[in-house]
Design a protein around this motif. Structure first.
Motif, mmCIF file in Angstrom:
data_model
loop_
_atom_site.group_PDB
_atom_site.id
_atom_site.type_symbol
_atom_site.label_atom_id
_atom_site.label_comp_id
_atom_site.label_asym_id
_atom_site.label_seq_id
_atom_site.Cartn_x
_atom_site.Cartn_y
_atom_site.Cartn_z
ATOM 1 N N CYS A 120 0.036 -4.734 -17.061
ATOM 2 C CA CYS A 120 -0.549 -5.758 -16.194
ATOM 3 C C CYS A 120 -1.132 -6.855 -17.089
ATOM 4 O O CYS A 120 -2.310 -6.806 -17.461
ATOM 5 N N LEU A 150 -6.175 -4.627 -7.063
ATOM 6 C CA LEU A 150 -5.559 -3.338 -6.758
ATOM 7 C C LEU A 150 -6.650 -2.302 -6.560
ATOM 8 O O LEU A 150 -7.483 -2.084 -7.443
ATOM 9 N N TRP A 164 3.241 -0.253 -7.784
ATOM 10 C CA TRP A 164 2.850 -1.673 -7.856
ATOM 11 C C TRP A 164 3.425 -2.332 -9.106
ATOM 12 O O TRP A 164 3.070 -3.443 -9.442
ATOM 13 N N TYR A 179 -4.442 -10.189 -5.539
ATOM 14 C CA TYR A 179 -3.970 -9.322 -6.617
ATOM 15 C C TYR A 179 -5.081 -8.470 -7.217
ATOM 16 O O TYR A 179 -5.152 -8.246 -8.416
ATOM 17 N N VAL A 195 -8.552 -4.190 -11.112
ATOM 18 C CA VAL A 195 -8.293 -2.834 -10.621
ATOM 19 C C VAL A 195 -9.638 -2.197 -10.302
ATOM 20 O O VAL A 195 -10.543 -2.174 -11.148
ATOM 21 N N CYS A 241 4.854 -8.231 -9.267
ATOM 22 C CA CYS A 241 3.457 -7.854 -9.069
ATOM 23 C C CYS A 241 2.758 -7.511 -10.374
ATOM 24 O O CYS A 241 1.601 -7.884 -10.581
ATOM 25 N N SER A 274 0.852 -1.189 0.000
ATOM 26 C CA SER A 274 0.000 0.000 0.000
ATOM 27 C C SER A 274 0.881 1.230 0.000
ATOM 28 O O SER A 274 2.084 1.166 0.263
ATOM 29 N N TYR A 333 -3.242 3.684 -2.709
ATOM 30 C CA TYR A 333 -3.555 2.367 -3.260
ATOM 31 C C TYR A 333 -3.375 1.297 -2.204
ATOM 32 O O TYR A 333 -2.630 1.460 -1.226
ATOM 33 N N GLU A 334 -4.052 0.187 -2.400
ATOM 34 C CA GLU A 334 -3.856 -1.022 -1.617
ATOM 35 C C GLU A 334 -3.853 -2.204 -2.580
ATOM 36 O O GLU A 334 -4.735 -2.328 -3.427
ATOM 37 N N LEU A 335 -2.874 -3.066 -2.430
ATOM 38 C CA LEU A 335 -2.791 -4.285 -3.233
ATOM 39 C C LEU A 335 -3.051 -5.466 -2.314
ATOM 40 O O LEU A 335 -2.360 -5.666 -1.317
ATOM 41 N N ILE A 393 -1.394 -8.825 -11.202
ATOM 42 C CA ILE A 393 -2.601 -8.053 -10.882
ATOM 43 C C ILE A 393 -3.750 -8.481 -11.791
ATOM 44 O O ILE A 393 -3.641 -8.462 -13.009
#
Length: 387
Positions: free
Chosen positions: A124, A65, A95, A63, A107, A100, A48, A57-59, A104
């Motif tokens: 991604c 996001l 990220w 996966y 989103v 990563c 994050s 953001y938080e991942l 992902i």
């Protein structure tokens, strides 16, 4: 007192632990379980931080996001492409680490975010789902470039501009609706979207920019809205499934190689206000089944003699036939040019098709009843030399 202390201890244990980062953004430890969007537990946060002024953001460990906050996302460095491969080492998004960026899957951008930054989610390659809120007004350059697993995306009505190469290389993207709020699409925006079969273009777009739909090989039909005034070079090049196109009267210019290598193109109608047609604008090879209908009585300026191929049939207004046969570069296609009488009604269509099957013209565009020895004639758009 002990009872109060015990309750406080339980509360502290139930509260996610945080620690301060150098940038001042609180970061959840990877062992913490959080409550995600809509109150549904999303799992563990594995990363994050900040991705813009007042945007974070938080991942999650699945996966997904999450982007949330108020304002614009940051722009990130352009990716390095080497022989068609993305170099994750040059990805500057937080990220975007190699381990990563390829994992992902989804989103989710929350309401309040107003801009998707440049190169935000490129590349991604496992990304299949994206949620964009109405608060977003612009999507930056290369934002989803190389997201080769993305099959569908909804662009909300709040978006007014789509950046350069935004969806370039989204090979699995099947359809796109560009809402009327969008007034400008940068060049190469959908370049290489080889599965793209359905496109709706905003009624407020004035320019179809260079290479905007280049290589969309599954695109068989597209409606160009009356707001469009120019179609730039390569706009539909290599759209190998495109079968017909109607260029509205609002369009004044068609760029170089606009429909080049559209090998299945069978019918084109060009509006009466087109004044410029670029070199190799239309297919050059195996174009004997292509019919191009010109509605203007004034010949457009051709970028070269190869604006059209040399096997297609070109209809021009009947009362302007001689003008076309004497115009620069047009006269080199004299044996392909046929007059068309513009009337209305279904019956006229049938009669025109019947006329094409039986009509014989000399090189001056005059209709004749029979061919004479040693003469050169045009029959059904084909050049015939009599001996």
């Amino acid at each position: 007192m002990k009872k109060i202390f015990g309750i406080l201890s339980l509360l502290l244990c139930a509260t996610p632990m945080i620690y301060a980062q150098a940038n001042g953004v609180a970061k959840l430890q990877s062992s913490d379980v959080v409550t995600g969007l809509n109150g549904v537990a999303k799992g563990k946060v594995i990363d994050s931080g900040s991705c813009g002024y007042n945007v974070n953001y938080e991942l999650y460990d699945d996966y997904t996001l999450r982007i949330y906050g108020k304002g614009e996302m940051s722009n990130y460095l352009s990716l390095g492409y080497f022989e068609g491969e993305v170099n994750p080492a040059l990805t500057s998004s937080p990220w975007g680490k190699e381990q990563c960026v390829k994992k992902i899957k989804a989103v989710v951008i929350e309401n309040g975010v107003t801009r998707i930054g440049k190169n935000a989610f490129s590349p991604c390659t496992s990304l299949t789902a994206v949620t964009i809120p109405n608060s977003v007004t612009s999507i930056g350059d290369e934002a989803f470039r190389g997201c080769s697993a993305l099959t569908d995306i909804t662009i909300p009505n709040g978006v007014t501009s789509i950046g350069w190469a935004t969806f370039c290389g989204c090979e699995a993207l099947k359809k796109i609706n560009i809402p009327n709020s969008v007034t400008f699409i940068e060049y190469m925006a959908f370049d290489g979207c080889s599965s793209l079969a359905e496109v709706t273009i905003s009624n407020n777009i004035e320019t179809l920019t260079s290479s905007v739909f280049y290589g969309c090989s599954s695109l068989a039909h597209i409606k160009i809205p009356n707001s469009v005034t120019s179609i730039e070079e390569f706009a539909f090049e290599n759209c190998s499934s495109l079968s017909e196109i109607n260029i509205p009267n609002s369009v004044t210019s068609i760029g170089d190689r606009t429909f080049y290598y559209c090998d299945k193109l069978k019918y084109v109608k060009i509006g009466e206000n087109v004044t410029e047609i670029g070199g190799m604008a239309f297919p050059q090879d195996d174009d004997e089944d292509l019919v191009i209908e010109i509605t203007s009585e004034t010949p457009a300026n051709l970028g070269s003699v190869e604006a059209f191929g040399f096997l297609c049939t070109i209809y021009v207004p009947e009362n302007a036939l001689e003008t076309y046969l004497n115009a620069k570069y047009w006269k080199d296609h004299a044996y392909q040019i046929l007059p068309k009488k513009y009337t209305t009604g279904i019956n006229s269509i049938g009669s025109e098709l019947s006329e094409k099957k039986t009509a014989i013209y000399d090189l001056q565009g005059h209709r004749v009843t029979e061919m004479q020895p040693n003469g050169i004639y045009i029959v059904n758009g084909k050049k015939i030399v009599m001996k």
